[in-house]
Write a protein that holds these residues in place. Structure first.
Motif, short mmCIF file in Angstrom:
data_model
loop_
_atom_site.label_atom_id
_atom_site.label_comp_id
_atom_site.label_asym_id
_atom_site.label_seq_id
_atom_site.Cartn_x
_atom_site.Cartn_y
_atom_site.Cartn_z
N LEU A 1 0.80 -1.22 0.00
CA LEU A 1 0.00 0.00 0.00
C LEU A 1 0.84 1.27 0.00
CD1 LEU A 1 -2.78 -1.08 2.55
CD2 LEU A 1 -2.44 -1.74 0.17
N TYR A 2 2.16 1.12 -0.05
CA TYR A 2 3.02 2.30 -0.06
C TYR A 2 3.60 2.49 -1.46
CZ TYR A 2 2.78 2.28 5.04
OH TYR A 2 2.35 2.32 6.34
N THR B 1 -5.13 -7.23 5.68
CA THR B 1 -6.33 -8.07 5.54
C THR B 1 -6.97 -7.77 4.18
OG1 THR B 1 -7.87 -6.42 6.38
CG2 THR B 1 -6.76 -7.80 8.02
N PRO B 2 -7.87 -8.65 3.72
CA PRO B 2 -8.60 -8.30 2.50
C PRO B 2 -9.30 -6.95 2.62
CG PRO B 2 -9.05 -10.58 3.12
CD PRO B 2 -8.24 -9.98 4.24
N MET B 3 -9.85 -6.68 3.81
CA MET B 3 -10.56 -5.41 3.98
C MET B 3 -9.62 -4.23 3.72
SD MET B 3 -11.34 -7.89 6.35
CE MET B 3 -11.06 -7.55 8.09
N ASP B 4 -8.40 -4.34 4.23
CA ASP B 4 -7.43 -3.25 4.09
C ASP B 4 -6.88 -3.15 2.67
OD1 ASP B 4 -7.23 -2.44 6.90
OD2 ASP B 4 -6.33 -4.41 7.22
N SER B 5 -6.32 -4.26 2.22
CA SER B 5 -5.44 -4.17 1.05
C SER B 5 -6.17 -4.26 -0.28
CB SER B 5 -4.36 -5.27 1.12
OG SER B 5 -3.50 -5.00 2.20
N VAL B 6 -7.25 -5.03 -0.33
CA VAL B 6 -7.90 -5.16 -1.63
C VAL B 6 -9.21 -4.39 -1.72
CG1 VAL B 6 -6.78 -7.35 -2.14
CG2 VAL B 6 -9.04 -7.37 -1.16
N PHE B 7 -9.89 -4.18 -0.57
CA PHE B 7 -11.13 -3.39 -0.64
C PHE B 7 -10.85 -1.91 -0.39
CE2 PHE B 7 -12.83 -7.69 -0.06
CZ PHE B 7 -13.71 -7.71 -1.13
N PRO C 1 -11.50 -13.19 -4.08
CA PRO C 1 -10.93 -14.26 -4.90
C PRO C 1 -9.46 -13.97 -5.18
CG PRO C 1 -12.39 -12.85 -6.22
CD PRO C 1 -12.58 -12.45 -4.78
N GLY C 2 -8.62 -14.95 -4.89
CA GLY C 2 -7.20 -14.77 -5.18
C GLY C 2 -6.40 -14.22 -4.02
N TYR C 3 -7.07 -13.78 -2.95
CA TYR C 3 -6.32 -13.25 -1.80
C TYR C 3 -5.56 -14.39 -1.13
CZ TYR C 3 -5.29 -11.19 2.73
OH TYR C 3 -4.63 -10.76 3.85
N THR C 4 -6.22 -15.52 -0.96
CA THR C 4 -5.58 -16.71 -0.39
C THR C 4 -5.56 -17.78 -1.47
OG1 THR C 4 -6.57 -16.14 1.73
CG2 THR C 4 -5.66 -18.36 1.52
N SER C 5 -4.42 -18.44 -1.65
CA SER C 5 -4.33 -19.45 -2.69
C SER C 5 -5.25 -20.62 -2.34
CB SER C 5 -2.90 -19.94 -2.85
OG SER C 5 -2.53 -20.72 -1.73
N ILE C 6 -5.67 -21.37 -3.35
CA ILE C 6 -6.56 -22.51 -3.13
C ILE C 6 -5.88 -23.52 -2.19
CG2 ILE C 6 -7.74 -24.43 -4.29
CD1 ILE C 6 -8.98 -22.01 -5.40
N ARG C 7 -4.58 -23.72 -2.40
CA ARG C 7 -3.82 -24.67 -1.60
C ARG C 7 -3.84 -24.26 -0.13
NH1 ARG C 7 2.27 -25.52 -0.61
NH2 ARG C 7 2.82 -23.33 -0.80
N SER C 8 -3.68 -22.95 0.13
CA SER C 8 -3.69 -22.48 1.51
C SER C 8 -5.10 -22.51 2.09
CB SER C 8 -3.12 -21.06 1.59
OG SER C 8 -1.74 -21.08 1.33
N GLN C 9 -6.09 -22.19 1.26
CA GLN C 9 -7.48 -22.25 1.76
C GLN C 9 -7.82 -23.64 2.26
OE1 GLN C 9 -10.61 -20.74 -0.81
NE2 GLN C 9 -9.29 -19.09 -1.53
N LYS C 10 -7.39 -24.64 1.52
CA LYS C 10 -7.67 -26.02 1.92
C LYS C 10 -6.99 -26.34 3.25
CE LYS C 10 -8.58 -28.16 -2.55
NZ LYS C 10 -8.02 -28.87 -3.69
N ASN D 1 -6.16 -2.96 -4.29
CA ASN D 1 -5.21 -3.81 -5.03
C ASN D 1 -5.93 -5.02 -5.62
OD1 ASN D 1 -2.19 -3.14 -4.79
ND2 ASN D 1 -2.99 -2.70 -2.76
N PRO D 2 -5.74 -5.31 -6.90
CA PRO D 2 -6.29 -6.57 -7.42
C PRO D 2 -5.70 -7.73 -6.61
CG PRO D 2 -5.59 -5.16 -9.23
CD PRO D 2 -5.08 -4.53 -7.95
N PRO D 3 -6.55 -8.61 -6.07
CA PRO D 3 -6.04 -9.65 -5.16
C PRO D 3 -4.89 -10.48 -5.72
CG PRO D 3 -8.45 -9.66 -5.19
CD PRO D 3 -8.02 -8.65 -6.20
#
Lengths: 418, 255
Positions: free
Chosen positions: A102-103, A132-138, A288-297, A142-144
């Motif tokens: 964000l800088y 967090t998603p709230m901070d960085s992408v919303f 979508p894309g903030y956390t990888s599928i592998r990490s989500q699992k 930033n595109p996730p």
């Protein structure tokens, strides 16, 4: 073992029906709900409490970055850090941390941390966060799928800016600078680096590869964290990483009082406020894309594997529907007399292999008086009794200056007492 | 339509092929490739239809090679060149509409005619587009369809291959889409549209709340020679919700 004073800079005057009105406490919270004059008073309170924590023997004063939320009104942690760097003596200034993506350009982080390191006499810990998603992408748009890439590019730029002997050109994908020559240099050639995470395997790889301090910064306590933190250490061991507990930080709400009954009377409302008023709108908690599928699992697996904390418990905790001692039993808070608190913390630290405890000594709408008492009891009657934990292992993740000054101060106090 | 794969310029993507005749390329929207969709089969009765899945969607690779929109459009130029010497017609839906317009601007010699269906790419401060990434399923259904009961008409390229769940398929797709739509689906197309020389038809569903028909005026302002059509009982997916009307409009424009 090390102890860092922390509080989310929560706005303490939200209307009681805030959750019932279906309002989100992140991203889209109506701004008229906070009185800026009272926000200023709240900031001053936190500065006073952290100055006290420095006098009461804490190892670090932790500040963090969040955006567009009454839950944590610290859009730039470096600003609060600056208030502390010039008015405290011993404790580390633990910035946990700057949201690197964000800088723009990220050399801003290299400069500001260097400024703080100079101002504090070499006491800065540089936390680098994804946000967090709230901070960085919303809030910051930033595109996730770009967030991690932006973070790593910024991280490499900052490290090089601290180390470079002469100006260099940086031709990145997101940042291009022809003349990087950050003034001033930090006092510490390279400040200790901490990276908090919420279980992403990519972040585990990063902290193992670079030997950073990892932070599990949740407010859900032992039972929620246990499967993930165990999995983390197993992962570190599996990769042949450094098992030193000093490179693991953990947040924990602390409620100290002269008696257990007094703790309940003094803290229950504030604990409920802390959880109830943090109303996460599902629309903003994941992208979508903030956390990888592998990490989500992997993360979903950890939640399933928390035998002592059922999903119903989590929901009740978030709604403020637990009794004070149920919050304590489930691990959300550690409450009671200093004797009880240190016993429970010892168990927690050993169980999770934690060397850096980030204690939340103020929460929700707690009064300054109680937070001050909490800080004093913890600093004088809890910390000294837990110093033996992991004392056989070196701590490379807090500033040497702070370690020396705090040890000298403790020694002087012991001698004065004898 | 027959599913297969195609390798172009280092990308390896899924492609649905069908029919014979002049080539029509279909570029899908932000949620998913429609797979073996009835409207694609209808279009393939008189044409060769080629419907690629965008890089990064489903099991189509190459997303990591994309830094910005230009990278993707250069890939699509190579993709179209790979289909043969003759220029092709292109239909682009939603996000695919943004890509199709960019392709026609970059490679006018390659694109014969252009059909844009509820295209993303422009932004009106007075009519901000809703954020589809924050919509829960009910809100999204009501924004997408004239009648949410029509949701069952939509087909999908999801085939369960590789053990992935439908939720994962969706997450993969939206991640790739966010590269071009987050936080605002405007990557500067309005600046480039004055260079668009390809005959263009822009179709909107009257009931589309994702890309409302108010955006017709935005397109008309920068592409004055384009033709415009609205489909009365359709939302964001007129090719499913009002298939006959959609096909009639497309056939009339392309033939």
């Amino acid at each position: 073992m090390k102890f860092h004073w922390f509080a989310e800079a929560t706005y303490p005057h939200l209307p009681d029906d805030f959750p019932a009105r279906g309002l989100s406490s992140w991203v889209s919270t109506p701004r008229d709900l906070a009185d800026p004059v009272k926000v200023g008073e709240t900031y001053r309170m936190f500065i006073r409490l952290m100055q006290q924590a420095d006098r009461d023997g804490f190892d670090g004063l932790a500040v963090n970055e969040h955006h567009q939320t009454p839950f944590a009104m610290t859009p730039s942690p470096n600003l609060l850090a600056a208030s502390l760097a010039s008015t405290t003596e011993n404790a580390a200034i633990l910035i946990i941390g700057d949201s690197l993506a964000l800088y723009n350009p990220p050399t801003r982080v290299a400069e500001e941390i260097a400024y703080l390191d100079c101002l504090s006499g070499g006491r800065v810990i540089a936390g680098f966060v994804f946000g967090t998603p709230m901070d960085s992408v919303f809030a910051y748009g930033n595109p996730p799928p770009e967030l991690r890439e932006r973070f790593h590019e910024a991280r490499k730029l900052i490290l090089r800016a601290w180390e470079a002997k002469e100006p260099f050109a940086f031709n990145g994908k997101y940042t291009q600078l022809r003349y990087v020559n950050a003034w001033p240099k930090p006092i510490q050639a390279r400040p200790p680096i901490w990276v908090p995470g919420s279980g992403s395997l990519e972040t585990w790889d990063l902290v193992i590869d670079e030997n950073y301090c990892y932070g599990h910064l949740s407010f859900s306590g032992l039972h929620s964290a246990k499967p993930m933190v165990d999995a983390y250490w197993e992962y570190v061991a599996g990769r042949g990483g450094d098992m030193n507990p000093h490179r693991m930080a953990f947040t924990q709400l602390i409620c100290c009082a002269a008696t257990d009954a007094e703790a309940e009377a003094k803290y229950y409302e504030a604990v409920r406020y802390f959880y109830r008023m943090n109303t996460l709108d599902p629309a903003f908690t994941m992208a979508p894309g903030y956390t990888s599928i592998r990490s989500q699992k992997a993360m979903a697996e950890h939640v399933r594997n928390a035998p002592n904390l059922r999903p119903e418990d989590r929901a009740r905790a978030a709604k403020g529907e637990m009794s004070f001692w149920e919050y304590d039993e489930k691990g959300y808070i550690i409450a009671g007399t200093p004797q009880r608190v240190r016993q429970r913390l010892r168990e927690l630290a050993v169980d999770l292999r934690i060397g850096q405890l980030i204690g939340c000594l103020h929460m929700g709408n707690l009064s300054e008086e109680t937070a001050s008492e909490n800080t004093h009891l913890f600093g004088t009657q809890v910390i000294p009794h837990l110093r033996d934990l992991w004392a056989d292992q070196p701590d490379h993740w807090t500033p040497v200056v702070s370690q020396r000054r705090i040890a000298a101060r403790a020694q002087a106090q012991r001698e004065a007492a004898e | 339509m027959i599913a297969g794969r195609m390798q172009v310029a280092g990308f390896d993507v899924r492609v649905w092929n069908g029919g014979d005749g002049p080539t029509l390329v279909y570029l899908h929207g932000f949620e998913q490739h429609p797979g073996d969709a009835p409207f694609l089969n209808d279009l393939a009765r008189a044409r060769r239809v080629v419907a690629p899945e965008h890089p990064g969607f489903g099991s189509s690779s190459g997303f990591e090679c994309l830094c910005d929109l230009q990278d993707l459009i250069l890939y699509y130029r190579a993709f179209v060149e790979n289909l043969g010497a003759a220029p092709v017609d292109v239909i682009g839906h939603g996000l695919g509409g943004m890509f199709a317009a960019e392709l026609a601007i970059l490679a006018p010699e390659r694109v014969n005619r252009l059909v844009l269906v509820a295209p993303y790419g422009l932004w009106l401060d007075d009519t901000p587009l809703p954020d589809p990434f924050t919509m829960g399923p009910p809100a999204l259904a009501s924004a997408k369809w004239a009648d949410p009961a029509h949701a069952g008409l939509e087909t999908s390229a999801f085939d369960g291959a590789g053990g992935d769940s439908r939720a994962e398929f969706r997450a993969i797709n939206l991640t790739a889409a966010s590269k071009f739509m987050w936080p605002i689906p405007d990557r500067g197309l309005a600046r480039r549209l004055p260079y668009l020389s390809t005959p263009t038809l822009v179709i909107h569903g009257e009931a589309d709340a994702l890309v409302p028909p108010a955006y017709e005026a935005a397109w008309a302002a920068v592409v004055p020679r384009a033709r415009f059509a609205r489909i009365a009982d359709a939302g964001h997916l007129p090719m499913f919700e009002a298939r006959d009307e959609f096909l009639a409009l497309v056939d009339k424009f392309l033939d």
